[in-house]
Enzyme design. Structure first.
Site, short mmCIF file in Angstrom:
data_model
loop_
_atom_site.label_atom_id
_atom_site.label_comp_id
_atom_site.label_asym_id
_atom_site.label_seq_id
_atom_site.Cartn_x
_atom_site.Cartn_y
_atom_site.Cartn_z
N HIS A 63 -5.02 -2.35 7.27
CA HIS A 63 -4.08 -1.30 6.84
C HIS A 63 -4.83 -0.18 6.11
O HIS A 63 -4.58 1.00 6.34
CB HIS A 63 -3.04 -1.86 5.86
CG HIS A 63 -2.10 -2.87 6.43
ND1 HIS A 63 -1.87 -4.10 5.85
CD2 HIS A 63 -1.28 -2.83 7.52
CE1 HIS A 63 -0.97 -4.76 6.54
NE2 HIS A 63 -0.59 -4.02 7.58
N LYS A 84 13.75 -13.32 3.66
CA LYS A 84 13.25 -14.37 2.76
C LYS A 84 11.89 -14.92 3.19
O LYS A 84 11.29 -15.73 2.51
CB LYS A 84 14.27 -15.49 2.67
CG LYS A 84 15.55 -15.06 1.99
CD LYS A 84 16.28 -16.24 1.36
CE LYS A 84 17.39 -15.81 0.46
NZ LYS A 84 18.52 -15.17 1.12
N ARG A 111 -3.64 -2.77 17.46
CA ARG A 111 -4.75 -3.72 17.53
C ARG A 111 -4.93 -4.30 18.91
O ARG A 111 -6.01 -4.76 19.26
CB ARG A 111 -4.49 -4.90 16.57
CG ARG A 111 -4.68 -4.57 15.13
CD ARG A 111 -4.01 -5.60 14.27
NE ARG A 111 -2.56 -5.52 14.43
CZ ARG A 111 -1.68 -6.19 13.73
NH1 ARG A 111 -2.08 -7.04 12.81
NH2 ARG A 111 -0.39 -6.04 13.94
N SER A 130 -1.61 -9.48 8.30
CA SER A 130 -1.12 -10.08 7.05
C SER A 130 -0.76 -11.54 7.28
O SER A 130 -1.04 -12.40 6.43
CB SER A 130 0.12 -9.33 6.55
OG SER A 130 -0.19 -7.99 6.28
#
Ligand code: ADP
Length: 162
Positions: free
Chosen positions: A19, A43, A92, A130
């Site tokens: 990022h 969540k 990517r 991530s």
């Protein structure tokens, strides 16, 4: 529309060197890069929006033309509200292309003044996401080569305490 401003939206859960590379490269092109953290109820995120914003602020502290913000709901509504017209996204893989292509077309259908621009990942960052970092951290693996040094301790701590 403000042509010198771009918005880089995403989850950033947490921000990675992939990022940060996109942010730095966008800084060389645009007068202002607004990193916008998506704040939709979910969540499954490891970090709250406030935590993700704080980590981005730390990671971008030496980049004067970066602003960190958050938004909820539709990206096109955020774009309309802020007067920004350009969205930056990173690519990517062919998989990223498939989803980004659909999203860019839908966003332009919803708000025709929104232009999506894409930056190819730099060599060395294509395999960083991530989610893979969170997986490695949850098994106690070394993630130091994939995230900014200044946020490494809090990521490790989050996964140690799980
Ligand atoms: P989202 O949930 O919106 O995909 P992410 O935080 O995963 O949010 O990613 C935000 C943007 O950054 C996306 O355009 C994604 O393709 C891009 N991105 C993520 N990791 C990398 C990387 N390693 N290199 C280049 N771009 C990346």
């Amino acid at each position: 529309m403000k042509p010198n401003v771009c918005v880089y939206p995403g989850s950033f859960d947490p921000v990675t060197l992939g990022h940060l590379d996109i942010i730095k490269r966008a800084c060389a092109i645009f007068a202002e890069v607004r990193v916008a953290v998506l704040n939709n109820p979910d969540k499954t995120k490891a970090f709250s929006v406030e935590e993700r914003i704080a980590m981005l602020e730390k990671a971008c502290q030496n980049l004067p033309n970066v602003r960190i913000d958050s938004f909820s709901g539709l990206l096109v509504s955020y774009m309309r509200k802020t007067g920004a017209g350009i969205v930056i996204r990173g690519l990517r893989s062919a998989g990223d292309f498939e989803t980004e292509f659909q999203m860019a077309q839908m966003n332009s259908r919803l708000n025709e003044s929104v232009e999506s621009l894409f930056m190819m990942t730099s060599p060395g960052y294509a395999y960083i996401s991530s989610s893979i970092i969170k997986q490695i951290a949850s098994f106690g693996g070394d993630i130091s080569a994939f995230v900014p040094d200044c946020i490494l301790p809090e990521i490790i701590e989050r996964f140690q305490n799980r």
